[in-house]
Design a protein around this motif. Structure first.
Motif, mmCIF file in Angstrom:
data_model
loop_
_atom_site.group_PDB
_atom_site.id
_atom_site.type_symbol
_atom_site.label_atom_id
_atom_site.label_comp_id
_atom_site.label_asym_id
_atom_site.label_seq_id
_atom_site.Cartn_x
_atom_site.Cartn_y
_atom_site.Cartn_z
ATOM 1 N N ASP A 63 0.866 -1.141 0.006
ATOM 2 C CA ASP A 63 0.137 -0.017 -0.149
ATOM 3 C C ASP A 63 0.978 1.150 0.091
ATOM 4 O O ASP A 63 0.369 2.332 -0.452
ATOM 5 C CB ASP A 63 -1.292 -0.041 1.185
ATOM 6 N N ASN A 64 2.103 1.267 0.625
ATOM 7 C CA ASN A 64 2.952 2.312 0.670
ATOM 8 C C ASN A 64 3.984 2.476 -0.247
ATOM 9 O O ASN A 64 4.699 3.276 -0.662
ATOM 10 C CB ASN A 64 3.626 2.289 2.098
ATOM 11 N N ALA A 65 3.458 1.645 -1.450
ATOM 12 C CA ALA A 65 4.713 1.469 -2.382
ATOM 13 C C ALA A 65 4.622 2.740 -3.362
ATOM 14 O O ALA A 65 3.446 3.190 -3.703
ATOM 15 C CB ALA A 65 4.555 0.079 -3.343
ATOM 16 N N LYS A 66 5.515 3.350 -4.078
ATOM 17 C CA LYS A 66 5.444 4.364 -4.707
ATOM 18 C C LYS A 66 5.286 3.952 -6.153
ATOM 19 O O LYS A 66 6.344 3.359 -6.622
ATOM 20 C CB LYS A 66 6.518 5.445 -4.676
ATOM 21 N N VAL A 67 4.264 4.254 -6.975
ATOM 22 C CA VAL A 67 4.133 3.776 -8.306
ATOM 23 C C VAL A 67 3.919 4.742 -9.389
ATOM 24 O O VAL A 67 3.319 6.111 -9.167
ATOM 25 C CB VAL A 67 2.449 2.961 -8.463
ATOM 26 N N SER A 121 -7.667 -3.952 -3.957
ATOM 27 C CA SER A 121 -6.731 -3.012 -3.242
ATOM 28 C C SER A 121 -5.577 -2.885 -4.123
ATOM 29 O O SER A 121 -4.725 -2.194 -3.471
ATOM 30 C CB SER A 121 -6.397 -3.603 -2.111
ATOM 31 N N GLY A 122 -5.542 -3.006 -5.225
ATOM 32 C CA GLY A 122 -4.372 -2.813 -6.287
ATOM 33 C C GLY A 122 -4.420 -1.581 -6.599
ATOM 34 O O GLY A 122 -5.378 -0.953 -6.806
ATOM 35 N N LYS A 123 -3.508 -0.984 -7.428
ATOM 36 C CA LYS A 123 -3.754 0.166 -8.271
ATOM 37 C C LYS A 123 -3.858 -0.052 -9.576
ATOM 38 O O LYS A 123 -3.417 -0.857 -10.243
ATOM 39 C CB LYS A 123 -2.364 1.018 -7.929
ATOM 40 N N MET A 124 -4.487 0.830 -10.319
ATOM 41 C CA MET A 124 -5.054 0.484 -11.667
ATOM 42 C C MET A 124 -4.909 1.825 -12.583
ATOM 43 O O MET A 124 -5.006 2.937 -11.929
ATOM 44 C CB MET A 124 -6.532 -0.054 -11.507
ATOM 45 N N MET A 125 -4.465 1.597 -13.814
ATOM 46 C CA MET A 125 -4.392 2.667 -14.947
ATOM 47 C C MET A 125 -5.222 2.095 -15.977
ATOM 48 O O MET A 125 -5.095 1.018 -16.390
ATOM 49 C CB MET A 125 -3.126 3.046 -15.413
#
Length: 351
Positions: free
Chosen positions: A48-52, A80-84
Motif C-alpha cells: 500500500d505504501n509503494a510508490k507507483v 486493493s491494487g492500483k490501476m490505470m
C-alpha cells in the motif's frame, strides 16, 4: 552492530516488497471495428505504501503506428491494487501487437505482459454499388417557422415599444416644464428698518410740524414694528401698557421708563388732543433712537432665500413629467436590449 543489522533488514524488506510487486495488463475488447474504442487496464499489485510511477501517455499519442491513445486515468482496483485505464482507437484494419507497458514501483521498472489488438475493417459489397449514395451538394436548410417565430414577434414588440415611446415623448414635449426661480432677497434688519423710517421722519420735518398727531402716530408705529420683529410678539395689535409689560422681562427699568413716557405722550396726543413742545418732541425722538440702538441685534443674516410656492396643478404636472421620463427611459432600454437580441438571433439563423 545494531545499525548494520537494521540496515540489512531494511534492504531485505525492500527487496521482498519489490519481489512481490507485479504488473498485469488486459485489453477489452481484443477485436473491434475501425473507429471503435478499446480499453487497456494496467493493474499493479504492490504494498500500500509503494510508490507507483505510471507510463506518461498523452491524448492523440501513437502507442504503436496505427493505434492512437484517446485518454488515460488512474485509480484503485477492487482487490486493493492500483490501476490505470488507457483508451485506444484505430482507423486501419490490422492486427496490432502492443508492447509491454513499463511501470516503476519504488523506483524499480516492472514490465507488463504483451497484448494484441485486432482492428477489423467494414466489409463493403462492391458488386452492388446502387446500394450506396455518393456525395451530396451543399443544400440550404428548409425554412422552419419555429426557428424564426421568436425573432419575428420580438421585432413586432420592438416596433410597438418604439411607437409607445414616441407617443409618450410627444406628451412630454407638449407638457411644458414648470420653470421656477429661487430668489435671494436682501432684507433689512429690524433696527435698520426702524432707523430708516426715523430718518424719513426727520427728512419730512415732522418733529417741528404742527400736526403732532401724525408725528407721534408715525413714530409709535415705527417702534411697534421694530418691537414686533425684534422680540417676536404682535406689538401692532397691543396697547402701550401691554407692550411695556411684555418688555419688562427683557429690558431694564430705566430704558422702559423712557419708552413708557414716549408711549404715554403719544397716547395723550392722539386721543386726548394733548399739545407738546418742540423740545419734548425732540426728546421723544432721541429716546426712540436710544431704545433701538440699545436693543438691536446685529450680525444677523441679511439675505433670505425665497422659494416659489407651486400650486397643486403645478405639482401634479411635475410628477407627471417625472413619470413620463422614467417610462420613456425604461422603454428605450428594453427596446435596445430586444433589438440587439433580435439581430443576434437572425445572425445565428443566417450563419
Amino acid at each position: 552492530m545494531k545499525r548494520t543489522i537494521l540496515f540489512i533488514g531494511l534492504i531485505i524488506s525492500t527487496m521482498l516488497a519489490m519481489a512481490q510487486a507485479s504488473v498485469q495488463a488486459t485489453i477489452d475488447p481484443i477485436e473491434m471495428l475501425i473507429g471503435e474504442q478499446a480499453q487497456v487496464t494496467l493493474t499493479v499489485q504492490a504494498d500500500d505504501n509503494a510508490k507507483v510511477e505510471w507510463p506518461q501517455l498523452k491524448p492523440r499519442q501513437m502507442l504503436v503506428p496505427g493505434v492512437e491513445v484517446i485518454s488515460s486515468h488512474t485509480g484503485l482496483s477492487g482487490n486493493s491494487g492500483k490501476m490505470m485505464t488507457i483508451t485506444l482507437t484505430s482507423f486501419d484494419g490490422k492486427l496490432y501487437p502492443l508492447p509491454p507497458f513499463t511501470v516503476k514501483v519504488n523506483g524499480k521498472e516492472l514490465k507488463s505482459n504483451e497484448l494484441a489488438l485486432k482492428v477489423v475493417e467494414v466489409e463493403v459489397d462492391t458488386t452492388q454499388m446502387n446500394a450506396f449514395f455518393g456525395p451530396k451538394d451543399v443544400q440550404d436548410n428548409p425554412f422552419q417557422w419555429s426557428d424564426w417565430s421568436l425573432p419575428f414577434w420580438l421585432s413586432v414588440l420592438v416596433l410597438v415599444l418604439l411607437a409607445a415611446g414616441y407617443w409618450l415623448y410627444l406628451r412630454l414635449r407638449d407638457n411644458k416644464p414648470i420653470i421656477t426661480h429661487i430668489k435671494i432677497v436682501r432684507r433689512l434688519l429690524p433696527h435698520q428698518k426702524a432707523m430708516k423710517e426715523i430718518e424719513q421722519i426727520k427728512a419730512d420735518k415732522m418733529v417741528t410740524s404742527e400736526n403732532q398727531k401724525e408725528y407721534y402716530t408715525k413714530l409709535t408705529e415705527t417702534l411697534r414694528k421694530y418691537i414686533e420683529e425684534r422680540y417676536g410678539f404682535s406689538a401692532m395689535e397691543m396697547t402701550s401698557s401691554e407692550i411695556i409689560e411684555r418688555l419688562m422681562a427683557q429690558s431694564d427699568q430705566e430704558r422702559l421708563d423712557e419708552l413708557r413716557q414716549l408711549f404715554t405722550t403719544a397716547d395723550l396726543v392722539k386721543f386726548a388732543k394733548y399739545s407738546t413742545m418742540i423740545n419734548e418732541n425732540d426728546s421723544n425722538l432721541v429716546n426712540a433712537i436710544d431704545f433701538i440702538n440699545q436693543t438691536k441685534l446685529e450680525n444677523q443674516p441679511t439675505e433670505e432665500v425665497q422659494k416659489p410656492v407651486l400650486s397643486e396643478a403645478d405639482l401634479r404636472s411635475q410628477k407627471e413629467r417625472r413619470v413620463l421620463k422614467s417610462v420613456i427611459w425604461g422603454i428605450a432600454i428594453v427596446t435596445t436590449l430586444l433589438f440587439c437580441y433580435v439581430v443576434y438571433s437572425v445572425w445565428q439563423l443566417i450563419n
